[in-house]
Scaffold this active site. Structure first.
Site, PDB file in Angstrom:
ATOM      1  N   ASP A  64      -2.237  11.694  -2.333  1.00  0.00           N
ATOM      2  CA  ASP A  64      -2.470  13.239  -1.966  1.00  0.00           C
ATOM      3  C   ASP A  64      -2.572  13.805  -3.427  1.00  0.00           C
ATOM      4  OD1 ASP A  64      -2.137  13.346   0.585  1.00  0.00           O
ATOM      5  OD2 ASP A  64       0.122  13.748   0.290  1.00  0.00           O
ATOM      6  N   GLU A 113       0.742  -1.153   0.113  1.00  0.00           N
ATOM      7  CA  GLU A 113      -0.007  -0.126  -0.070  1.00  0.00           C
ATOM      8  C   GLU A 113       1.051   1.393  -0.134  1.00  0.00           C
ATOM      9  OE1 GLU A 113      -3.920   2.242   1.997  1.00  0.00           O
ATOM     10  OE2 GLU A 113      -2.708   0.850   3.435  1.00  0.00           O
ATOM     11  N   ASP A 134     -10.890  10.624  -4.588  1.00  0.00           N
ATOM     12  CA  ASP A 134     -11.912  11.546  -4.755  1.00  0.00           C
ATOM     13  C   ASP A 134     -11.904  12.856  -5.490  1.00  0.00           C
ATOM     14  OD1 ASP A 134     -10.106  12.370  -2.847  1.00  0.00           O
ATOM     15  OD2 ASP A 134     -11.330  14.189  -2.440  1.00  0.00           O
ATOM     16  N   LYS A 155      -3.361  22.392  -7.114  1.00  0.00           N
ATOM     17  CA  LYS A 155      -2.438  23.464  -7.693  1.00  0.00           C
ATOM     18  C   LYS A 155      -1.940  22.852  -8.944  1.00  0.00           C
ATOM     19  CE  LYS A 155      -2.312  26.322  -4.021  1.00  0.00           C
ATOM     20  NZ  LYS A 155      -1.660  26.911  -2.617  1.00  0.00           N
ATOM     21  N   GLU A 189       4.640   4.708   4.074  1.00  0.00           N
ATOM     22  CA  GLU A 189       4.098   5.897   4.443  1.00  0.00           C
ATOM     23  C   GLU A 189       5.405   7.054   4.926  1.00  0.00           C
ATOM     24  OE1 GLU A 189       0.885   7.104   4.862  1.00  0.00           O
ATOM     25  OE2 GLU A 189       2.149   9.120   5.461  1.00  0.00           O
ATOM     26  N   ASP A 210       9.768   7.584   1.266  1.00  0.00           N
ATOM     27  CA  ASP A 210       9.043   8.117   0.339  1.00  0.00           C
ATOM     28  C   ASP A 210       8.903   6.889  -0.682  1.00  0.00           C
ATOM     29  OD1 ASP A 210       8.448   9.721  -2.098  1.00  0.00           O
ATOM     30  OD2 ASP A 210      10.286   9.384  -3.023  1.00  0.00           O
TER      31      ASP A 210
HETATM   32  C1  SAM Z   1      -4.542  11.397   1.624  1.00  0.00           C
HETATM   33  S1  SAM Z   1      -3.928  10.470   2.553  1.00  0.00           S
HETATM   34  C2  SAM Z   1      -4.513   8.701   2.178  1.00  0.00           C
HETATM   35  C3  SAM Z   1      -3.887   7.645   3.464  1.00  0.00           C
HETATM   36  C4  SAM Z   1      -4.863   6.344   3.241  1.00  0.00           C
HETATM   37  N1  SAM Z   1      -4.407   5.750   2.106  1.00  0.00           N
HETATM   38  C5  SAM Z   1      -6.315   6.502   3.497  1.00  0.00           C
HETATM   39  O1  SAM Z   1      -7.294   6.413   2.290  1.00  0.00           O
HETATM   40  O2  SAM Z   1      -6.847   6.970   4.530  1.00  0.00           O
HETATM   41  C6  SAM Z   1      -2.288  10.206   1.659  1.00  0.00           C
HETATM   42  C7  SAM Z   1      -1.283   9.611   2.448  1.00  0.00           C
HETATM   43  O3  SAM Z   1       0.041   9.173   1.515  1.00  0.00           O
HETATM   44  C8  SAM Z   1       1.237   9.621   2.416  1.00  0.00           C
HETATM   45  N2  SAM Z   1       2.056  10.007   1.410  1.00  0.00           N
HETATM   46  C9  SAM Z   1       2.062  10.973   0.474  1.00  0.00           C
HETATM   47  N3  SAM Z   1       3.003  11.237  -0.354  1.00  0.00           N
HETATM   48  C10 SAM Z   1       3.686  10.020  -0.055  1.00  0.00           C
HETATM   49  C11 SAM Z   1       5.139   9.331  -0.547  1.00  0.00           C
HETATM   50  N4  SAM Z   1       5.594   9.971  -1.425  1.00  0.00           N
HETATM   51  N5  SAM Z   1       5.417   8.247   0.016  1.00  0.00           N
HETATM   52  C12 SAM Z   1       4.781   7.547   1.062  1.00  0.00           C
HETATM   53  N6  SAM Z   1       3.455   8.143   1.680  1.00  0.00           N
HETATM   54  C13 SAM Z   1       3.266   9.507   1.096  1.00  0.00           C
HETATM   55  C14 SAM Z   1       0.701  10.810   3.209  1.00  0.00           C
HETATM   56  O4  SAM Z   1       1.463  11.198   4.369  1.00  0.00           O
HETATM   57  C15 SAM Z   1      -0.659  10.321   3.503  1.00  0.00           C
HETATM   58  O5  SAM Z   1      -0.525   9.590   4.573  1.00  0.00           O
END
Ligand code: SAM
Length: 207
Positions: free
Chosen positions: A112, A37, A148, A116, A62, A89
């Protein structure tokens, strides 16, 4: 009062533990289908799916330290032995450390959206990252995505369609934790459903 989060060294992986390519057999201590994931947040998908599929191995990637620690604590308290979580990352980890033909399914739920325009280049689903996802998937391995964000979903569809010779559309399978009216059953989806936002999903398999 905030809960004290406990570390579980058998669950929390450290990027510095890896030198080069990751050995998934060593991480999990056994063979078995591998699910990854990307952006596992508080770990709700990992918990429910790992409990539903005890013979499969789950790795959450994460970036945010707070979510990573929260997920490790939950996995430990649930006593799950088939989940690992790494704080790093995801793009770099997948590109540099993940072996070819090693993953049965990538789960990417509510990445994410970087709304923008000048930030679109930060979106995880982009041609370079999808190239590595395909490289790491086993034949017939799957990619399951939910968002979404309508504009991001258009980008996702474009990037995936450009790989139609290697990725074939399939039905999106709802994870074990998804309740009625949910697609993925993650924390962010639950917030977005409360806000009455539409949810878009896509699933493909490597040919
Ligand atoms: C909008 S949240 C969604 C979290 C989870 N999947 C959910 O649906 O509840 C996006 C997650 O991706 C993580 N994230 C963003 N960029 C990332 C990256 N390059 N590597 C690992 N995690 C990342 C963020 O820290 C955040 O926890």
């Amino acid at each position: 009062m905030a809960r004290i989060l406990k570390d579980y060294p058998g669950i929390s992986l450290k990027p510095e533990d890896f030198d080069g390519t990751v050995n998934l057999f060593r991480i999990f201590g056994r063979l078995g289908p591998v699910h990854i994931e990307v952006g596992s947040g508080k770990g709700t998908f990992l918990l429910n799916q790992a409990r539903a599929q005890p013979s499969d191995n789950f790795l959450g990637i994460e970036w945010a330290r707070r979510y990573y620690r929260y997920a490790v604590d939950r996995v430990g308290r649930w006593g799950l032995t088939n989940v690992r979580v790494i704080r790093t990352d995801a793009a770099g980890f997948i590109a540099e450390s993940l072996p070819d033909d090693s993953v049965d399914c990538f789960h990417i739920y509510f990445p994410d959206p970087w709304p923008k325009k000048r930030h679109h280049k930060r979106r995880f689903i982009c041609p370079a990252n999808v190239e590595h996802l395909i490289r790491c998937l086993k034949t017939a391995g799957q990619l399951r995505i939910a968002t979404d964000h309508a504009d991001y979903f258009e980008q996702i569809k474009r990037v995936i369609a450009a790989e139609s010779d290697r990725l074939e559309p399939i039905d999106f399978i709802r994870p074990a934790g998804a309740e009625a009216g949910e697609w993925a059953g993650t924390n962010f989806e639950r917030k977005y459903i409360k806000d009455q936002r539409p949810i878009y999903t896509l699933a493909v398999k490597r040919t």
